[in-house]
Design a protein around this motif. Structure first.
Motif, PDB file in Angstrom:
ATOM      1  N   ASN A   1     -41.990  25.336  10.277  1.00  0.00           N
ATOM      2  CA  ASN A   1     -42.960  24.304  10.638  1.00  0.00           C
ATOM      3  C   ASN A   1     -42.804  23.993  12.121  1.00  0.00           C
ATOM      4  OD1 ASN A   1     -41.139  21.897  10.927  1.00  0.00           O
ATOM      5  ND2 ASN A   1     -40.748  22.329   8.762  1.00  0.00           N
ATOM      6  N   PRO A   2     -43.822  23.379  12.722  1.00  0.00           N
ATOM      7  CA  PRO A   2     -43.783  23.124  14.162  1.00  0.00           C
ATOM      8  C   PRO A   2     -42.576  22.307  14.610  1.00  0.00           C
ATOM      9  CG  PRO A   2     -45.998  22.797  13.331  1.00  0.00           C
ATOM     10  CD  PRO A   2     -45.110  22.997  12.140  1.00  0.00           C
ATOM     11  N   GLU A   3     -42.116  21.373  13.778  1.00  0.00           N
ATOM     12  CA  GLU A   3     -40.971  20.546  14.162  1.00  0.00           C
ATOM     13  C   GLU A   3     -39.715  21.393  14.316  1.00  0.00           C
ATOM     14  OE1 GLU A   3     -44.228  18.327  12.926  1.00  0.00           O
ATOM     15  OE2 GLU A   3     -43.158  19.732  11.634  1.00  0.00           O
ATOM     16  N   GLN A   4     -39.547  22.382  13.448  1.00  0.00           N
ATOM     17  CA  GLN A   4     -38.381  23.263  13.549  1.00  0.00           C
ATOM     18  C   GLN A   4     -38.428  24.083  14.838  1.00  0.00           C
ATOM     19  OE1 GLN A   4     -39.185  25.153   9.798  1.00  0.00           O
ATOM     20  NE2 GLN A   4     -37.327  24.296   8.890  1.00  0.00           N
ATOM     21  N   LEU A   5     -39.599  24.600  15.150  1.00  0.00           N
ATOM     22  CA  LEU A   5     -39.734  25.399  16.371  1.00  0.00           C
ATOM     23  C   LEU A   5     -39.528  24.544  17.613  1.00  0.00           C
ATOM     24  CD1 LEU A   5     -42.797  27.573  15.330  1.00  0.00           C
ATOM     25  CD2 LEU A   5     -40.375  28.179  15.228  1.00  0.00           C
ATOM     26  N   PHE A   6     -40.025  23.312  17.576  1.00  0.00           N
ATOM     27  CA  PHE A   6     -39.848  22.382  18.684  1.00  0.00           C
ATOM     28  C   PHE A   6     -38.363  22.075  18.879  1.00  0.00           C
ATOM     29  CE2 PHE A   6     -40.161  18.044  20.565  1.00  0.00           C
ATOM     30  CZ  PHE A   6     -40.888  18.363  21.694  1.00  0.00           C
ATOM     31  N   ALA A   7     -37.639  21.846  17.771  1.00  0.00           N
ATOM     32  CA  ALA A   7     -36.199  21.565  17.839  1.00  0.00           C
ATOM     33  C   ALA A   7     -35.440  22.750  18.442  1.00  0.00           C
ATOM     34  CB  ALA A   7     -35.652  21.233  16.454  1.00  0.00           C
ATOM     35  N   MET A   8     -35.816  23.958  18.062  1.00  0.00           N
ATOM     36  CA  MET A   8     -35.154  25.149  18.606  1.00  0.00           C
ATOM     37  C   MET A   8     -35.383  25.258  20.113  1.00  0.00           C
ATOM     38  SD  MET A   8     -36.025  27.884  15.586  1.00  0.00           S
ATOM     39  CE  MET A   8     -35.259  29.268  16.383  1.00  0.00           C
ATOM     40  N   GLY A   9     -36.622  25.071  20.537  1.00  0.00           N
ATOM     41  CA  GLY A   9     -36.932  25.159  21.959  1.00  0.00           C
ATOM     42  C   GLY A   9     -36.224  24.094  22.763  1.00  0.00           C
ATOM     43  N   TRP A  10     -36.257  22.847  22.261  1.00  0.00           N
ATOM     44  CA  TRP A  10     -35.637  21.740  22.989  1.00  0.00           C
ATOM     45  C   TRP A  10     -34.131  21.930  23.060  1.00  0.00           C
ATOM     46  CZ3 TRP A  10     -37.354  16.006  21.865  1.00  0.00           C
ATOM     47  CH2 TRP A  10     -36.963  15.192  22.937  1.00  0.00           C
ATOM     48  N   ALA A  11     -33.503  22.357  21.961  1.00  0.00           N
ATOM     49  CA  ALA A  11     -32.047  22.551  21.959  1.00  0.00           C
ATOM     50  C   ALA A  11     -31.628  23.582  23.007  1.00  0.00           C
ATOM     51  CB  ALA A  11     -31.567  22.977  20.573  1.00  0.00           C
ATOM     52  N   SER A  12     -32.351  24.693  23.085  1.00  0.00           N
ATOM     53  CA  SER A  12     -31.952  25.724  24.043  1.00  0.00           C
ATOM     54  C   SER A  12     -32.256  25.306  25.480  1.00  0.00           C
ATOM     55  CB  SER A  12     -32.604  27.067  23.707  1.00  0.00           C
ATOM     56  OG  SER A  12     -33.998  26.994  23.760  1.00  0.00           O
ATOM     57  N   CYS A  13     -33.378  24.630  25.691  1.00  0.00           N
ATOM     58  CA  CYS A  13     -33.736  24.173  27.035  1.00  0.00           C
ATOM     59  C   CYS A  13     -32.749  23.102  27.518  1.00  0.00           C
ATOM     60  CB  CYS A  13     -35.163  23.632  27.013  1.00  0.00           C
ATOM     61  SG  CYS A  13     -35.815  23.236  28.643  1.00  0.00           S
ATOM     62  N   TYR A  14     -32.461  22.138  26.666  1.00  0.00           N
ATOM     63  CA  TYR A  14     -31.517  21.079  27.006  1.00  0.00           C
ATOM     64  C   TYR A  14     -30.119  21.665  27.215  1.00  0.00           C
ATOM     65  CZ  TYR A  14     -29.110  16.565  26.713  1.00  0.00           C
ATOM     66  OH  TYR A  14     -28.336  15.458  26.975  1.00  0.00           O
ATOM     67  N   GLY A  15     -29.763  22.657  26.405  1.00  0.00           N
ATOM     68  CA  GLY A  15     -28.475  23.333  26.568  1.00  0.00           C
ATOM     69  C   GLY A  15     -28.347  23.989  27.934  1.00  0.00           C
ATOM     70  N   GLN A  16     -29.447  24.543  28.430  1.00  0.00           N
ATOM     71  CA  GLN A  16     -29.418  25.143  29.766  1.00  0.00           C
ATOM     72  C   GLN A  16     -29.233  24.074  30.840  1.00  0.00           C
ATOM     73  OE1 GLN A  16     -29.254  28.415  30.391  1.00  0.00           O
ATOM     74  NE2 GLN A  16     -28.927  27.902  32.544  1.00  0.00           N
ATOM     75  N   ALA A  17     -29.875  22.926  30.657  1.00  0.00           N
ATOM     76  CA  ALA A  17     -29.689  21.822  31.601  1.00  0.00           C
ATOM     77  C   ALA A  17     -28.226  21.376  31.614  1.00  0.00           C
ATOM     78  CB  ALA A  17     -30.616  20.658  31.255  1.00  0.00           C
ATOM     79  N   ILE A  18     -27.602  21.361  30.449  1.00  0.00           N
ATOM     80  CA  ILE A  18     -26.170  21.022  30.344  1.00  0.00           C
ATOM     81  C   ILE A  18     -25.349  22.026  31.159  1.00  0.00           C
ATOM     82  CG2 ILE A  18     -24.191  21.021  28.747  1.00  0.00           C
ATOM     83  CD1 ILE A  18     -25.796  18.479  28.357  1.00  0.00           C
TER      84      ILE A  18
END
Length: 140
Positions: A47-64
């Protein structure tokens, strides 16, 4: 604000939450479905929420990773979890909320928290949702 494009991507969806979505060029094609919480016994697709969570986690992880040395921690050891919740709002519609969690083995929690706040200020997902999606930052 002036934006300078770095890259662009696109996805095509048909059938809404019970259809299919594909990345440009067919690099990834997924069958989508309503969350089981909305349709008990329904199909177990993405579902879109799962895909959004995956994208945000990896993007935020890169910022970290990018900001970690500034905070004296090893960003390569970071694990980031993004929990996205689909909520009903007062108007009968739907709204998202999120919790960003980060653990960095061996790092002091106050340093991780400061790093998380800093990363939240530069992550494109965090910027895009700021003021629209309630977000909690949590050191784990």
């Amino acid at each position: 604000m002036t934006l300078t494009p770095i890259m662009k991507t696109s996805a095509v969806a048909g059938g809404g939450r019970n259809g299919r979505v594909s990345l440009e060029g067919g690099k990834l094609v997924l069958g989508m479905s309503l969350p089981k919480e909305l349709v008990p016994g329904g199909p177990d697709g993405m579902n879109p929420e799962q895909l959004f969570a995956m994208g945000w986690a990896s993007c935020y992880g890169q910022a970290i990773i990018v900001l970690a040395s500034k905070h004296g921690v090893d960003g390569q050891r970071a694990n980031v979890t993004c929990e996205v919740t689909l909520n009903k709002d007062e108007g009968g519609g739907f709204a998202l909320s999120a919790v960003l969690k980060c653990s960095i083995p061996g790092a002091e929690p106050h340093k991780v928290k400061a790093l998380m706040e800093d990363a939240h200020s530069i992550c494109p997902y965090s910027k895009a949702t700021r003021g629209h999606v309630p977000v909690t930052l949590q050191v784990i």
